[in-house]
Design an enzyme around this catalytic site. Sequence first.
Site: not given
Length: 482
Positions: A253, A287
């Site tokens: 991720e 993110c």
Amino acid sequence: MTTEHGYPAVRMYIAGQWCRGGTGRTAPIVNPATEQVIGEVPLATTADLDRALAAAAEGFRTWRGTPPARRTAILHAAADLLTERAADIGRTMTLEQGKPLAEATGEARRVADTLRWHIEDARRAYGRIIPSAPGTVLSVRREPIGPVAAFVPWNFPAGGPMRKISSALSAGCSIVIKASEETPATAAALVACFVDAGLPAGALNLVFGEPAEVSAHLIASPVTRLIAFTGSVPVGKLLAAEAGKVMKPSLMELGGHAPVIVCADADPAAAARRAARAKFANAGQVCTSPSRFLVHESLVEDFTAEFVKAAEAVVVGDGLAEGTTMGPLANERRLQAMLRLTADAVSRGAVVRTGGGRPDRPGYFFAPTVLTGVPADADLMREEPFGPLAPISAFSDLGAALRTANELPYGLAAYGFTESAATAERLAAELEAGILSLNHCGGSVHEAPSGGVKESGYGREGGPEALDAYLVTKRVSHLLAG
Ligand code: NAD
């Protein structure tokens, strides 16, 4: 036990024991709002890591062999403790990471729900029986993959660890997790909920240390069967390569640089307000944070004016202070990155419409910043800012905006604003991203998968897909006797 700053004493949790590292080596923990050292984090030795690995091997046997109903009861008890302790966990998180108390407490509450969702989903990890020749049983079973090595960063001190812990434990795996050395007490508080709920020793181990040493050791060990990482693209590539050397699957991720396309038929003020709210959440250290704003030329001035208004309404301050809506950056590295990216953009002709610097006070604060006229070759347009910088550019042709959006090697989140169903479908089809939000910039939900394409990583967290990495599929064909 807490320090004079009201910050808990941090320990690792290995083989069912809270402990310091073998050599007593520690690193300081800094409150980013004051730059004061508020505590210290123990750093693991190789021997500590070996104990954690041995515990995870044993813990896997125990946890996997625990009846699902009992596993479910323990995990639900942990979720209830998390809910009960959310206010304390939130305060700890604000002290070590800086985000406003309401955001921190909200994150602590949400992770209890993340856990509940995964517990219930794992109860339905069904296999199947396939019609086959008489006298044979052909089945497909889903089994826990084994001990997991997980590495998580500092931007979501509860959310990051819980995604890995909840998936691993719900699937029946054990886990050794290295949480961030910069936000260790939140991770320890989560682990304490599982311990107090009766999780067997070894199923969950928490370590801190020199990141590269810890990851190299845990990845190379034959004990671990899955590498799960959240963090930057460069570190992700490094860990994926190490995992590849020992043929281990990994879940990556990684970062992104999320484009926001505001089409000619969108409401510029509504789009700007929604985008700004997402941009400045967690001081932009997310993110999926929207980070390149591509606005149709007919709307760009209205959009910019509303965005500047929203940026100037943000109340920057210590996350513990009443009314703060954006805290400091989490560490000095991010502050220096904001100064560098802004100076580079301005030197190439960008105009700072608001913000652009740090206030005159201690702490890693940086003003919510809006820039226009940022050229495509500015560092800010190519490097994930991971902070409160909003570069706005105008486009005249949607095809060109889509090319700009897709030209970077990243593909985590993307956003689009349009009133047209046809344009929305074009954005959905053509934007290269694992997560697309149309007409809003809301965050992730447990029920749906999150993850990237291209260099933003692979694998998914959230939704039923989250279990895929933590389970292996086994085909069993059984020829019955006689
Ligand atoms: P970094 O690349 O040094 O570290 C990112 C994370 O990886 C940290 O938690 C760090 O402890 C860990 N890490 C670093 N080297 C490691 C190793 N060899 N093995 C295991 N873990 C390791 O960067 P940073 O200064 O902490 O953050 C900067 C950048 O990282 C940001 O600009 C952003 O792009 C990215 N980042 C992304 C996320 C995310 O949620 N995807 C979170 C935090 C940071």
